[in-house]
Structure formats: structure tokens, C-alpha cells
Motif scaffolding. Sequence first.
Motif, PDB file in Angstrom:
ATOM      1  N   TYR A 103       0.901  -1.326   0.071  1.00 19.29           N
ATOM      2  CA  TYR A 103      -0.042   0.045   0.001  1.00 19.29           C
ATOM      3  C   TYR A 103       0.891   1.342   0.008  1.00 19.29           C
ATOM      4  N   ASP A 104       1.904   1.069  -0.581  1.00 15.08           N
ATOM      5  CA  ASP A 104       2.917   2.322  -0.751  1.00 15.08           C
ATOM      6  C   ASP A 104       3.190   2.976   0.662  1.00 15.08           C
ATOM      7  N   GLU A 105       3.546   2.193   1.489  1.00 12.53           N
ATOM      8  CA  GLU A 105       3.673   2.319   3.066  1.00 12.53           C
ATOM      9  C   GLU A 105       4.998   3.009   3.201  1.00 12.53           C
ATOM     10  N   ASN A 106       5.951   2.341   2.392  1.00 17.49           N
ATOM     11  CA  ASN A 106       7.437   3.149   2.389  1.00 17.49           C
ATOM     12  C   ASN A 106       7.458   4.302   1.732  1.00 17.49           C
ATOM     13  N   ILE A 107       6.907   4.740   0.676  1.00 22.59           N
ATOM     14  CA  ILE A 107       6.885   5.877   0.084  1.00 22.59           C
ATOM     15  C   ILE A 107       6.277   7.163   0.719  1.00 22.59           C
ATOM     16  N   ILE A 148       5.626  11.489  -4.608  1.00 16.91           N
ATOM     17  CA  ILE A 148       6.494  10.285  -5.286  1.00 16.91           C
ATOM     18  C   ILE A 148       5.665   9.674  -6.146  1.00 16.91           C
ATOM     19  N   THR A 149       5.786   9.354  -7.361  1.00 19.43           N
ATOM     20  CA  THR A 149       4.996   8.494  -8.177  1.00 19.43           C
ATOM     21  C   THR A 149       5.613   7.486  -8.771  1.00 19.43           C
ATOM     22  N   ILE A 155      12.916  -4.065   2.579  1.00 23.62           N
ATOM     23  CA  ILE A 155      12.845  -2.817   2.941  1.00 23.62           C
ATOM     24  C   ILE A 155      11.986  -2.434   4.294  1.00 23.62           C
ATOM     25  N   THR A 156      12.372  -1.898   5.118  1.00 22.57           N
ATOM     26  CA  THR A 156      11.524  -1.877   6.316  1.00 22.57           C
ATOM     27  C   THR A 156      11.448  -0.350   6.672  1.00 22.57           C
ATOM     28  N   LYS A 157      10.534  -0.150   7.670  1.00 24.85           N
ATOM     29  CA  LYS A 157      10.353   1.317   8.111  1.00 24.85           C
ATOM     30  C   LYS A 157      11.717   1.557   8.831  1.00 24.85           C
TER      31      LYS A 157
END
Length: 354
Positions: free
Chosen positions: A52-56, A67-68, A103-105
Motif C-alpha cells: 500500500y505504498d507505505e514506504n513511500i 513520489i509517483t 525494506i522496512t520502516k
Amino acid sequence: MWELKKICYLMFQINTKYDIIIMYIYIWRVKKTEKNIKINNIEHIAALFGNYDENIHILEKHYNVLITAHSDYIKIFGDDNAVDLVSEVIDVLSSLVNKGEIITKQNIEYIMNLADDGNITAANQLKNMQCIAVTTRGKPVKPKTIGQQKYVQAIKNNTITIGIGPAGTGKTYLAVAMAVAAFRSKQINRIILTRPAVEAGESLGFLPGDLQQKVDPYLRPLYDALYEMMGADMFLRCQERGDIEVAPLAYMRGRTLDDSFIILDEAQNTTCEQMKMFLTRLGNGSKIVVTGDITQIDLPSGKKSGLKEAVSVLKNIEDIAIIKLSGRDVVRHKLVQAIINAYEKREERGNKNV
């Protein structure tokens, strides 16, 4: 962020050349810019963006950018400086994805902190972190921060390494991983684990059971790490053969430990006499790793910590490394870092009031 939303709104309202001119005038007025980052693999874009695009969203919120994702590139839109920082952060994250990292938070926030401090060059070192060992579940064990990388390198390059830092910085876990790697590659013949038994305020002699049962509760963190690296069955077989030894610190006196990887955990709870005794057990072909947190000393009042004294006495001796980890190197739950920072701030305020 309202400026970005307004720009997005304008982009969807463009109908005439006049609208386009108005759009560019607005972008110029708020001094926004855009930058494209080429990504060759669309799966890598998905890994970068996260569920759900959480990193971005973390990057967008922190730097106030938009950011797209497109078919083979990522577009960043925002203030000049913010766009540059975000592109640098994404470059590091992209390299980690290319190496198969998840990749993590925590990854993102750590790299953002380095970028904000002007340390993006240091963040680039994360691209070259080497795997130390592999757990029984197939998970690679490697440093996750610059401080941890320095710690691991120090263990590789020195006979004695003293690792000091708060809870959650991986001091014990990485030391055990290095010990298991050295054992598997036959650089050493034994792994020896020891820890001062002072937390419960009891003498080992008054605890129930035999020597092993008396010591086991104090060595549980070391056991947990060994089980994860070797599996319970392999660990027990090695322990039966004497390849892995668990001994209370008090029983180390008079021994010479050759061809061994020796870990002294919770060393802040050693006395000065115990620390000197332990370090002089070093034999040929052996390595020693001492770990501890000098903010969590449980010694009786009036007793000086052997770890504190060792740092002062041994700091200029060749082949002995002293590595200090900080709250930035915490790799446990985010709250652990917040708790450590809160206590550090209170301690600083207390020192100022003295």
C-alpha cells in the motif's frame, strides 16, 4: 503538503495552453522541481514502495514531496533540497532491494536520519554489508547500521573487542554470529560463553541444581542466539562434545583458553578484579568479545564497573578495539530507540542540574 496537492489539482485541470502557462508559473513561484530515477525492474519498484505504498508515504511525509511510480522510473516532485535528499535515500534503498534485502520502516528512517545529517556517503556503506552467518531458517545475519558494521569489522581485525551500547544494538547477537561463523570455518575449536551472575542478587551456590542449571538463566540471551544460528540439536551435540561451553565468570580463574572464541556478556556487571582476571585468560589463537551497557550497572553501591575501567585502561593498546554503539544503532522495535533517547535526555538534564 497543501502546495503539492494544489499542483496535482492544477495538473488535472489543464485544458488550454493558458492553463499550462499558469501551471508553470505556479511551480516556479513555489520553487518546486522534479526528478526522475530510472528503475530497470518493475518488481524492484514494488519492493521499494512496499505494501500500500507505505514506504513511500514515509518519505513523502518526512520531506514534504510527491513520489509517483511509472513503468520504469520513479518521479519525485518537491522542493529542490528535499528532492535531492529523497533521490539519495531512494538510491540507497534501491541498492538494498537489488541485493535481495526487504525494506522496512526501520531501514528507511535510519537512512533518512543519515541523509538529514549530511551523512549519505556513510549510508552508501549499507550497500556493501556482508552476510556473517545464516540462521537455521535461512535468514542472513548481517550488520544493519554503520555502527554495527564498525563493530563487526573490529571483531574481524582485532584479538579483543569491547562493544558498548544500549539495549537492542545487536552487541550480543552479532558477537554470537561471528563466533558461529569462526567455528564453522574452523578458525577456532571452541565457543565459550560467560556472564556475571549478579542480576538476581544471589550467589550461584544458593541456587538450586547443578552448575549448568545455576548458570543457564543468566546465559539465556546467548542460548537464544545460538539456537537461532545453529539449531537446538546441533547446539546440544556441540555442547556435549565440549565444543560449546557455558561457564560462570567466577569459574574462569586459572584457565588459559586457546583456539577459542570467548564472549563475555553483560560486562558492565563485572568488578575490576573480575575483568582483569577474564581478559588475562586469553590464549593463543583465541578472540575475545566483551559486551555491555554502562547505563545498566547492577553492581552493589560502591563497586566500580570493570567494563568502565577497562575502557579507560585499554583504549590505547594495539589489537584491542573499543566500539561504542548509540541509540541510532538500535535494531529492535522503534519504541526501544525512543525509550533510550528519553532516558538519555533525562540524564543530560540531570547532569546540567548538578
